[in-house]
Design a protein around this motif. Structure first.
Motif, PDB file in Angstrom:
ATOM      1  N   ASP A  60       0.822  -1.243  -0.099  1.00  0.00           N
ATOM      2  CA  ASP A  60       0.118   0.015   0.079  1.00  0.00           C
ATOM      3  C   ASP A  60       0.775   1.399   0.122  1.00  0.00           C
ATOM      4  N   LEU A  61       1.992   1.349   0.753  1.00  0.00           N
ATOM      5  CA  LEU A  61       2.792   2.467   0.939  1.00  0.00           C
ATOM      6  C   LEU A  61       3.625   2.695  -0.310  1.00  0.00           C
ATOM      7  N   ARG A  62       4.316   1.535  -0.875  1.00  0.00           N
ATOM      8  CA  ARG A  62       5.527   1.590  -1.824  1.00  0.00           C
ATOM      9  C   ARG A  62       4.950   1.270  -3.094  1.00  0.00           C
ATOM     10  N   LYS A  77      -6.002   6.456   1.474  1.00  0.00           N
ATOM     11  CA  LYS A  77      -4.808   6.419   1.588  1.00  0.00           C
ATOM     12  C   LYS A  77      -4.301   6.628   3.001  1.00  0.00           C
ATOM     13  N   HIS A  78      -3.622   5.449   3.378  1.00  0.00           N
ATOM     14  CA  HIS A  78      -2.681   5.718   4.706  1.00  0.00           C
ATOM     15  C   HIS A  78      -1.452   6.259   4.582  1.00  0.00           C
ATOM     16  N   SER A  79      -0.959   7.373   5.462  1.00  0.00           N
ATOM     17  CA  SER A  79       0.493   7.528   5.533  1.00  0.00           C
ATOM     18  C   SER A  79       1.334   6.670   6.279  1.00  0.00           C
ATOM     19  N   PRO A  80       2.620   6.833   6.248  1.00  0.00           N
ATOM     20  CA  PRO A  80       3.368   6.253   6.902  1.00  0.00           C
ATOM     21  C   PRO A  80       3.255   6.265   8.317  1.00  0.00           C
ATOM     22  N   ALA A  81       3.030   7.496   8.632  1.00  0.00           N
ATOM     23  CA  ALA A  81       2.564   8.060  10.146  1.00  0.00           C
ATOM     24  C   ALA A  81       1.441   7.237  10.867  1.00  0.00           C
ATOM     25  N   ALA A  82       0.502   7.193   9.853  1.00  0.00           N
ATOM     26  CA  ALA A  82      -0.843   6.628  10.328  1.00  0.00           C
ATOM     27  C   ALA A  82      -0.496   5.057  10.663  1.00  0.00           C
TER      28      ALA A  82
END
Length: 300
Positions: A60-62, A77-82
């Motif tokens: 999902d992130l990359r 969309k989920h951020s790395p911080a989330a």
């Protein structure tokens, strides 16, 4: 702590040779106190929680474009911080504030339940039957706990924490209020209390239930999903709709199987949603087909 000090003693007591698994279990646990063996459950669940959601999280992130066709809510969309915030909060609440103390308290319960730790190890058939009972019992109890958590007071004070993620991800399975975690953890021991098992089966039960929870919170519709193989298994699509609707949801309370939602009529909203979605897809397909026919006629 096992009552056999050597392989010879164990084989003499059982009247047969040990299997490779039993020999390994004897070497590992012969001199280990029972309380230490019980606390393995905390370590196992932490490892499973850390690693099992990781592949889809990285996808999902990359590679969001590659992940998008399989996501149930592709616009979310989920951020790395989330991801990091979810993981840190969940581990802090689950492991430090609740899970380890809960394991210590439940150790006394395993003594009452007469949970086995010695030899022989349970057969594959015994383990399978016990896990089936545990899943069914916990699923029924959690259905009613979940409905209780969606009453106004319980939702506002407790369950709203878990619903912060309207588009869930695997790590959100443990993202909840400590009171909710206590209720759900107690429900997970109902099966072993009714049908006592070997401690290794208990570890397997904790891991299997957690993996299933990670799956339904993954936010992904995978081509090899278990929903196509296991009758009445809701899977990620069933539970994702519940998160998508949020606090207003009075549908899809079942955590694993869908039979309770069917019996008690709490799947009507989901059925209407699915029927509407299929109707829209058919409408779009019909429009494309008609457009294609029109273009063909003009070309001729």
């Amino acid at each position: 702590m096992l009552s056999y000090a050597t392989t010879g003693e164990a084989e003499a007591a059982l009247g047969r040779a040990l299997t490779w698994a039993e020999a390994a279990w004897l070497r590992y646990s012969a001199s280990m106190p029972d309380s230490y063996l019980h606390l393995h459950g905390a370590a196992i669940t932490l490892v499973v929680y850390t690693l099992a959601p990781l592949p889809l999280a990285l996808l999902d992130l990359r590679a969001p474009e590659a992940a998008s066709p399989y996501k149930l809510q592709p616009r979310a969309k989920h951020s790395p911080a989330a991801f990091l915030r979810c993981y840190v909060y969940s581990v802090r609440v689950s492991l430090l504030l609740l899970l380890l103390p809960y394991m210590l308290v439940s150790y006394a319960d395993t003594k009452i339940m007469e949970m086995r730790r010695g030899l022989p190890l349970p057969s594959t058939g015994e383990v399978s039957a016990q896990l089936a009972v545990y899943f069914l019992m916990e699923d029924y109890i959690n259905y009613w706990i979940h409905r209780l958590l969606h009453t106004r007071w319980c939702y506002d004070k407790i369950h709203s924490v878990h619903h912060e993620f309207t588009a869930p991800m695997g790590y959100a399975v443990w993202y909840d209020h400590w009171a909710e975690k206590l209720l759900l953890s107690a429900a997970s021991l109902a099966g072993p209390a009714v049908a006592p098992c070997h401690v290794t089966t208990l570890w397997l039960w904790f891991a299997a239930r957690l993996i299933e929870g990670i799956n339904i919170h993954s936010g992904f519709r995978l081509p090899f999903g278990l929903a196509k193989l296991i009758p009445f298994y809701g899977g990620a699509e069933h539970h994702d709709y519940h998160h998508y609707v949020g606090g207003r949801s009075q549908s899809n309370f079942a955590p694993v199987f869908t039979y309770c939602d069917y019996i008690y009529g709490t799947d009507k909203g989901y059925k209407y949603h699915e029927a509407t979605k299929k109707a829209k897809l058919r409408e779009v397909a019909d429009k494309k087909a008609k457009k294609g026919e029109g273009n063909t006629g003009k070309h001729d």
